[in-house]
Scaffold this motif. Structure first.
Motif, PDB file in Angstrom:
ATOM      1  N   UNK A 102       6.807 -10.993  -6.482  1.00 34.47           N
ATOM      2  CA  UNK A 102       6.325  -9.871  -7.293  1.00 34.47           C
ATOM      3  C   UNK A 102       5.182  -9.103  -6.634  1.00 34.47           C
ATOM      4  N   UNK A 103       4.271  -9.774  -5.971  1.00 40.21           N
ATOM      5  CA  UNK A 103       3.120  -9.086  -5.379  1.00 40.21           C
ATOM      6  C   UNK A 103       3.550  -8.079  -4.309  1.00 40.21           C
ATOM      7  N   UNK A 104       4.388  -8.439  -3.333  1.00 40.70           N
ATOM      8  CA  UNK A 104       4.798  -7.419  -2.352  1.00 40.70           C
ATOM      9  C   UNK A 104       5.569  -6.251  -2.978  1.00 40.70           C
ATOM     10  N   UNK A 105       6.391  -6.552  -3.969  1.00 38.08           N
ATOM     11  CA  UNK A 105       7.126  -5.473  -4.643  1.00 38.08           C
ATOM     12  C   UNK A 105       6.153  -4.550  -5.366  1.00 38.08           C
ATOM     13  N   UNK A 106       5.204  -5.112  -6.072  1.00 43.35           N
ATOM     14  CA  UNK A 106       4.216  -4.310  -6.799  1.00 43.35           C
ATOM     15  C   UNK A 106       3.346  -3.477  -5.865  1.00 43.35           C
ATOM     16  N   UNK A 107       2.872  -4.082  -4.790  1.00 39.93           N
ATOM     17  CA  UNK A 107       2.034  -3.356  -3.834  1.00 39.93           C
ATOM     18  C   UNK A 107       2.825  -2.236  -3.174  1.00 39.93           C
ATOM     19  N   UNK A 108       4.066  -2.505  -2.821  1.00 32.65           N
ATOM     20  CA  UNK A 108       4.910  -1.468  -2.223  1.00 32.65           C
ATOM     21  C   UNK A 108       5.121  -0.323  -3.198  1.00 32.65           C
ATOM     22  N   UNK A 109       5.367  -0.640  -4.440  1.00 30.69           N
ATOM     23  CA  UNK A 109       5.567   0.409  -5.450  1.00 30.69           C
ATOM     24  C   UNK A 109       4.317   1.270  -5.607  1.00 30.69           C
ATOM     25  N   UNK A 110       3.161   0.633  -5.672  1.00 27.21           N
ATOM     26  CA  UNK A 110       1.915   1.379  -5.887  1.00 27.21           C
ATOM     27  C   UNK A 110       1.562   2.224  -4.668  1.00 27.21           C
ATOM     28  N   UNK A 111       1.610   1.626  -3.483  1.00 27.28           N
ATOM     29  CA  UNK A 111       1.131   2.324  -2.291  1.00 27.28           C
ATOM     30  C   UNK A 111       2.153   3.257  -1.665  1.00 27.28           C
ATOM     31  N   UNK A 112       3.375   3.280  -2.137  1.00 27.84           N
ATOM     32  CA  UNK A 112       4.350   4.225  -1.588  1.00 27.84           C
ATOM     33  C   UNK A 112       4.500   5.468  -2.460  1.00 27.84           C
ATOM     34  N   UNK A 113       3.592   5.671  -3.402  1.00 30.10           N
ATOM     35  CA  UNK A 113       3.574   6.906  -4.176  1.00 30.10           C
ATOM     36  C   UNK A 113       3.096   8.024  -3.251  1.00 30.10           C
ATOM     37  N   UNK A 114       3.751   9.194  -3.279  1.00 27.56           N
ATOM     38  CA  UNK A 114       3.388  10.268  -2.336  1.00 27.56           C
ATOM     39  C   UNK A 114       1.908  10.659  -2.372  1.00 27.56           C
ATOM     40  N   UNK A 115       1.303  10.683  -3.537  1.00 30.02           N
ATOM     41  CA  UNK A 115      -0.103  11.062  -3.620  1.00 30.02           C
ATOM     42  C   UNK A 115      -0.988  10.050  -2.892  1.00 30.02           C
ATOM     43  N   UNK A 116      -0.678   8.781  -3.048  1.00 28.14           N
ATOM     44  CA  UNK A 116      -1.490   7.729  -2.433  1.00 28.14           C
ATOM     45  C   UNK A 116      -1.281   7.720  -0.923  1.00 28.14           C
ATOM     46  N   UNK A 117      -0.043   7.896  -0.482  1.00 31.05           N
ATOM     47  CA  UNK A 117       0.232   7.940   0.959  1.00 31.05           C
ATOM     48  C   UNK A 117      -0.527   9.101   1.592  1.00 31.05           C
ATOM     49  N   UNK A 118      -0.491  10.283   0.960  1.00 26.30           N
ATOM     50  CA  UNK A 118      -1.215  11.439   1.502  1.00 26.30           C
ATOM     51  C   UNK A 118      -2.715  11.183   1.540  1.00 26.30           C
ATOM     52  N   UNK A 119      -3.251  10.569   0.497  1.00 24.93           N
ATOM     53  CA  UNK A 119      -4.684  10.278   0.461  1.00 24.93           C
ATOM     54  C   UNK A 119      -5.075   9.298   1.566  1.00 24.93           C
ATOM     55  N   UNK A 120      -4.266   8.274   1.775  1.00 28.75           N
ATOM     56  CA  UNK A 120      -4.558   7.291   2.824  1.00 28.75           C
ATOM     57  C   UNK A 120      -4.481   7.940   4.200  1.00 28.75           C
ATOM     58  N   UNK A 121      -3.472   8.768   4.426  1.00 29.56           N
ATOM     59  CA  UNK A 121      -3.319   9.427   5.728  1.00 29.56           C
ATOM     60  C   UNK A 121      -4.512  10.349   5.985  1.00 29.56           C
ATOM     61  N   UNK A 122      -4.936  11.092   4.976  1.00 25.95           N
ATOM     62  CA  UNK A 122      -6.088  11.983   5.151  1.00 25.95           C
ATOM     63  C   UNK A 122      -7.374  11.187   5.360  1.00 25.95           C
ATOM     64  N   UNK A 123      -7.566  10.145   4.577  1.00 25.05           N
ATOM     65  CA  UNK A 123      -8.805   9.368   4.646  1.00 25.05           C
ATOM     66  C   UNK A 123      -8.944   8.638   5.979  1.00 25.05           C
ATOM     67  N   UNK A 124      -7.881   8.029   6.446  1.00 25.17           N
ATOM     68  CA  UNK A 124      -7.951   7.237   7.671  1.00 25.17           C
ATOM     69  C   UNK A 124      -7.658   8.054   8.920  1.00 25.17           C
ATOM     70  N   UNK A 125      -7.338   9.329   8.752  1.00 27.59           N
ATOM     71  CA  UNK A 125      -7.135  10.245   9.866  1.00 27.59           C
ATOM     72  C   UNK A 125      -6.057   9.736  10.834  1.00 27.59           C
ATOM     73  N   UNK A 126      -4.939   9.272  10.255  1.00 32.23           N
ATOM     74  CA  UNK A 126      -3.833   8.779  11.070  1.00 32.23           C
ATOM     75  C   UNK A 126      -3.209   9.889  11.908  1.00 32.23           C
TER      76      UNK A 126
END
Length: 69
Positions: free
Chosen positions: A17-41
């Motif tokens: 359940x934990x990997x499924x839940x984390x994948x669901x939360x962190x693969x939301x487009x808004x969160x992915x964009x925020x992480x990419x901007x914040x970490x300057x990937x």
């Protein structure tokens, strides 16, 4: 069920359940964009030439090739 089997079933549920839940939360487009901007990937270097300069060079090269033939 014995206590050890309940514990194993609980641990298995967490391991799945934990990997499924984390994948669901962190693969939301808004969160992915925020992480990419914040970490300057994605940080592209500045271009040396503008689009117009590149097109002009391509046109010159094409004209030179045509004049050689």
């Amino acid at each position: 069920m014995s206590r050890s089997k309940l514990l194993e079933a609980f641990k298995f549920t967490l391991y799945v359940a934990i990997p499924i839940g984390v994948t669901y939360v962190y693969m939301q487009p808004q969160i992915v964009n925020a992480v990419v901007k914040e970490l300057d990937y994605i940080n592209y270097p500045a271009q040396q030439l503008t689009r117009e300069e590149i097109m002009e060079k391509m046109k010159k090269g094409s004209d030179e090739r045509k004049s050689r033939q």
